[in-house]
Scaffold this motif. Sequence first.
Motif, PDB file in Angstrom:
ATOM      1  N   LEU A   1       0.847  -1.191   0.000  1.00  0.00           N
ATOM      2  CA  LEU A   1       0.000   0.000   0.000  1.00  0.00           C
ATOM      3  C   LEU A   1       0.883   1.242   0.000  1.00  0.00           C
ATOM      4  O   LEU A   1       2.098   1.143   0.155  1.00  0.00           O
ATOM      5  CB  LEU A   1      -0.911  -0.009   1.241  1.00  0.00           C
ATOM      6  N   ILE A   2       0.283   2.396  -0.136  1.00  0.00           N
ATOM      7  CA  ILE A   2       1.014   3.655  -0.152  1.00  0.00           C
ATOM      8  C   ILE A   2       0.803   4.344   1.192  1.00  0.00           C
ATOM      9  O   ILE A   2      -0.335   4.685   1.545  1.00  0.00           O
ATOM     10  CB  ILE A   2       0.514   4.549  -1.300  1.00  0.00           C
ATOM     11  N   GLU A   3       1.874   4.523   1.942  1.00  0.00           N
ATOM     12  CA  GLU A   3       1.751   5.154   3.263  1.00  0.00           C
ATOM     13  C   GLU A   3       1.430   6.637   3.103  1.00  0.00           C
ATOM     14  O   GLU A   3       2.000   7.327   2.260  1.00  0.00           O
ATOM     15  CB  GLU A   3       3.039   4.966   4.062  1.00  0.00           C
ATOM     16  N   ILE A   4       0.490   7.110   3.919  1.00  0.00           N
ATOM     17  CA  ILE A   4       0.083   8.516   3.904  1.00  0.00           C
ATOM     18  C   ILE A   4       0.095   9.051   5.333  1.00  0.00           C
ATOM     19  O   ILE A   4       0.136   8.289   6.298  1.00  0.00           O
ATOM     20  CB  ILE A   4      -1.327   8.695   3.279  1.00  0.00           C
ATOM     21  N   ASP A   5       0.041  10.346   5.454  1.00  0.00           N
ATOM     22  CA  ASP A   5      -0.060  10.991   6.758  1.00  0.00           C
ATOM     23  C   ASP A   5      -1.444  10.697   7.331  1.00  0.00           C
ATOM     24  O   ASP A   5      -2.452  10.961   6.667  1.00  0.00           O
ATOM     25  CB  ASP A   5       0.129  12.495   6.574  1.00  0.00           C
ATOM     26  N   PRO A   6      -1.535  10.140   8.536  1.00  0.00           N
ATOM     27  CA  PRO A   6      -2.848   9.847   9.111  1.00  0.00           C
ATOM     28  C   PRO A   6      -3.770  11.067   9.210  1.00  0.00           C
ATOM     29  O   PRO A   6      -4.990  10.914   9.256  1.00  0.00           O
ATOM     30  CB  PRO A   6      -2.522   9.287  10.497  1.00  0.00           C
ATOM     31  N   ALA A   7      -3.208  12.264   9.208  1.00  0.00           N
ATOM     32  CA  ALA A   7      -4.037  13.475   9.266  1.00  0.00           C
ATOM     33  C   ALA A   7      -4.754  13.740   7.947  1.00  0.00           C
ATOM     34  O   ALA A   7      -5.642  14.589   7.900  1.00  0.00           O
ATOM     35  CB  ALA A   7      -3.177  14.677   9.647  1.00  0.00           C
ATOM     36  N   THR A   8      -4.380  13.016   6.888  1.00  0.00           N
ATOM     37  CA  THR A   8      -4.956  13.269   5.565  1.00  0.00           C
ATOM     38  C   THR A   8      -5.878  12.151   5.086  1.00  0.00           C
ATOM     39  O   THR A   8      -6.166  12.073   3.893  1.00  0.00           O
ATOM     40  CB  THR A   8      -3.843  13.485   4.520  1.00  0.00           C
ATOM     41  N   ILE A   9      -6.347  11.295   5.983  1.00  0.00           N
ATOM     42  CA  ILE A   9      -7.146  10.152   5.536  1.00  0.00           C
ATOM     43  C   ILE A   9      -8.414  10.600   4.819  1.00  0.00           C
ATOM     44  O   ILE A   9      -9.011  11.618   5.139  1.00  0.00           O
ATOM     45  CB  ILE A   9      -7.485   9.181   6.681  1.00  0.00           C
ATOM     46  N   MET A  10      -8.781   9.760   3.842  1.00  0.00           N
ATOM     47  CA  MET A  10     -10.000   9.956   3.066  1.00  0.00           C
ATOM     48  C   MET A  10     -10.727   8.621   2.998  1.00  0.00           C
ATOM     49  O   MET A  10     -10.167   7.570   3.353  1.00  0.00           O
ATOM     50  CB  MET A  10      -9.658  10.399   1.637  1.00  0.00           C
ATOM     51  N   ALA A  11     -11.944   8.665   2.510  1.00  0.00           N
ATOM     52  CA  ALA A  11     -12.712   7.443   2.301  1.00  0.00           C
ATOM     53  C   ALA A  11     -11.916   6.486   1.419  1.00  0.00           C
ATOM     54  O   ALA A  11     -11.294   6.897   0.438  1.00  0.00           O
ATOM     55  CB  ALA A  11     -14.052   7.781   1.662  1.00  0.00           C
ATOM     56  N   GLY A  12     -11.912   5.210   1.796  1.00  0.00           N
ATOM     57  CA  GLY A  12     -11.190   4.185   1.056  1.00  0.00           C
ATOM     58  C   GLY A  12      -9.795   3.909   1.569  1.00  0.00           C
ATOM     59  O   GLY A  12      -9.157   2.951   1.131  1.00  0.00           O
ATOM     60  N   ASP A  13      -9.313   4.704   2.507  1.00  0.00           N
ATOM     61  CA  ASP A  13      -7.976   4.491   3.050  1.00  0.00           C
ATOM     62  C   ASP A  13      -7.974   3.393   4.112  1.00  0.00           C
ATOM     63  O   ASP A  13      -8.988   3.121   4.757  1.00  0.00           O
ATOM     64  CB  ASP A  13      -7.422   5.784   3.650  1.00  0.00           C
ATOM     65  N   VAL A  14      -6.814   2.785   4.281  1.00  0.00           N
ATOM     66  CA  VAL A  14      -6.612   1.722   5.260  1.00  0.00           C
ATOM     67  C   VAL A  14      -6.031   2.351   6.528  1.00  0.00           C
ATOM     68  O   VAL A  14      -5.066   3.107   6.468  1.00  0.00           O
ATOM     69  CB  VAL A  14      -5.657   0.642   4.710  1.00  0.00           C
ATOM     70  N   LEU A  15      -6.618   2.013   7.661  1.00  0.00           N
ATOM     71  CA  LEU A  15      -6.215   2.557   8.958  1.00  0.00           C
ATOM     72  C   LEU A  15      -5.605   1.447   9.801  1.00  0.00           C
ATOM     73  O   LEU A  15      -6.180   0.364   9.900  1.00  0.00           O
ATOM     74  CB  LEU A  15      -7.437   3.135   9.675  1.00  0.00           C
ATOM     75  N   LEU A  16      -4.463   1.708  10.415  1.00  0.00           N
ATOM     76  CA  LEU A  16      -3.832   0.743  11.323  1.00  0.00           C
ATOM     77  C   LEU A  16      -3.775   1.351  12.718  1.00  0.00           C
ATOM     78  O   LEU A  16      -3.368   2.500  12.880  1.00  0.00           O
ATOM     79  CB  LEU A  16      -2.418   0.385  10.863  1.00  0.00           C
ATOM     80  N   PHE A  17      -4.148   0.544  13.688  1.00  0.00           N
ATOM     81  CA  PHE A  17      -4.241   1.008  15.068  1.00  0.00           C
ATOM     82  C   PHE A  17      -3.305   0.217  15.966  1.00  0.00           C
ATOM     83  O   PHE A  17      -3.074  -0.965  15.747  1.00  0.00           O
ATOM     84  CB  PHE A  17      -5.671   0.806  15.592  1.00  0.00           C
ATOM     85  N   ARG A  18      -2.796   0.897  16.995  1.00  0.00           N
ATOM     86  CA  ARG A  18      -2.086   0.210  18.073  1.00  0.00           C
ATOM     87  C   ARG A  18      -2.730   0.650  19.381  1.00  0.00           C
ATOM     88  O   ARG A  18      -3.218   1.772  19.504  1.00  0.00           O
ATOM     89  CB  ARG A  18      -0.596   0.472  18.034  1.00  0.00           C
ATOM     90  N   TRP A  19      -2.730  -0.251  20.341  1.00  0.00           N
ATOM     91  CA  TRP A  19      -3.458   0.020  21.583  1.00  0.00           C
ATOM     92  C   TRP A  19      -2.679   0.886  22.547  1.00  0.00           C
ATOM     93  O   TRP A  19      -3.276   1.588  23.355  1.00  0.00           O
ATOM     94  CB  TRP A  19      -3.901  -1.273  22.240  1.00  0.00           C
ATOM     95  N   ARG A  20      -1.334   0.821  22.486  1.00  0.00           N
ATOM     96  CA  ARG A  20      -0.501   1.674  23.347  1.00  0.00           C
ATOM     97  C   ARG A  20       0.739   2.086  22.595  1.00  0.00           C
ATOM     98  O   ARG A  20       1.253   1.330  21.759  1.00  0.00           O
ATOM     99  CB  ARG A  20      -0.073   0.903  24.602  1.00  0.00           C
ATOM    100  N   GLU A  21       1.245   3.268  22.920  1.00  0.00           N
ATOM    101  CA  GLU A  21       2.488   3.754  22.327  1.00  0.00           C
ATOM    102  C   GLU A  21       3.582   2.723  22.568  1.00  0.00           C
ATOM    103  O   GLU A  21       3.695   2.163  23.661  1.00  0.00           O
ATOM    104  CB  GLU A  21       2.871   5.094  22.963  1.00  0.00           C
ATOM    105  N   GLY A  22       4.369   2.466  21.552  1.00  0.00           N
ATOM    106  CA  GLY A  22       5.460   1.508  21.675  1.00  0.00           C
ATOM    107  C   GLY A  22       5.086   0.082  21.329  1.00  0.00           C
ATOM    108  O   GLY A  22       5.963  -0.749  21.149  1.00  0.00           O
ATOM    109  N   LEU A  23       3.797  -0.221  21.256  1.00  0.00           N
ATOM    110  CA  LEU A  23       3.363  -1.558  20.854  1.00  0.00           C
ATOM    111  C   LEU A  23       3.154  -1.590  19.339  1.00  0.00           C
ATOM    112  O   LEU A  23       2.880  -0.556  18.722  1.00  0.00           O
ATOM    113  CB  LEU A  23       2.054  -1.939  21.543  1.00  0.00           C
ATOM    114  N   PRO A  24       3.257  -2.774  18.741  1.00  0.00           N
ATOM    115  CA  PRO A  24       3.003  -2.872  17.301  1.00  0.00           C
ATOM    116  C   PRO A  24       1.537  -2.573  16.971  1.00  0.00           C
ATOM    117  O   PRO A  24       0.651  -2.763  17.807  1.00  0.00           O
ATOM    118  CB  PRO A  24       3.320  -4.328  16.979  1.00  0.00           C
ATOM    119  N   ALA A  25       1.306  -2.132  15.749  1.00  0.00           N
ATOM    120  CA  ALA A  25      -0.067  -2.001  15.254  1.00  0.00           C
ATOM    121  C   ALA A  25      -0.649  -3.401  15.143  1.00  0.00           C
ATOM    122  O   ALA A  25       0.017  -4.321  14.684  1.00  0.00           O
ATOM    123  CB  ALA A  25      -0.077  -1.302  13.904  1.00  0.00           C
ATOM    124  N   LYS A  26      -1.895  -3.566  15.582  1.00  0.00           N
ATOM    125  CA  LYS A  26      -2.483  -4.908  15.546  1.00  0.00           C
ATOM    126  C   LYS A  26      -3.935  -4.939  15.103  1.00  0.00           C
ATOM    127  O   LYS A  26      -4.591  -5.964  15.192  1.00  0.00           O
ATOM    128  CB  LYS A  26      -2.322  -5.600  16.892  1.00  0.00           C
TER     129      LYS A  26
END
Length: 140
Positions: A74-99
């Motif tokens: 995929l093409i990494e983008i600035d999370p502040a610029t998300i639009m419809a159709g974008d993929v979002l990755l979340f992590r539960w705490r700072e320092g932990l991997p996105a899961k």
Amino acid sequence: MPTPDTIIIEARSWIGTPFRHQASLKGVGCDCLGLLRGVWRGVMGAEPELPPPYAPDWAEAGADTLVAAARRHLIEIDPATIMAGDVLLFRWREGLPAKHCAIATSDRTMIHAHDGAQVAEVAFRPWWRRHLAYAFRFPG
């Protein structure tokens, strides 16, 4: 090449699919990665790679494998610029991997598969925004 509309239509067609760890079959079962894989197949064609088997607590092992795979395809983008159709990755705490991953359907909503539930379109509430770690766009 997929448009935001085709990505959203495909993602919405998965709504109601029960949560099933490691699965990726519309209407039968999927986890968050399985949803993303299924949407990829629906809008891009064959998957570029298959994930290896993974335990439900795979991200606690310390490797940021979800981010690494997203960066390969995929093409990494600035999370502040998300639009419809974008993929979002979340992590539960700072320092932990996105899961966890989801697909934005607007700047206020997203579709995801959540453990113990089913694929649903939900509000992209402040809690989710605080845990958003990365954002990506489909190629093309």
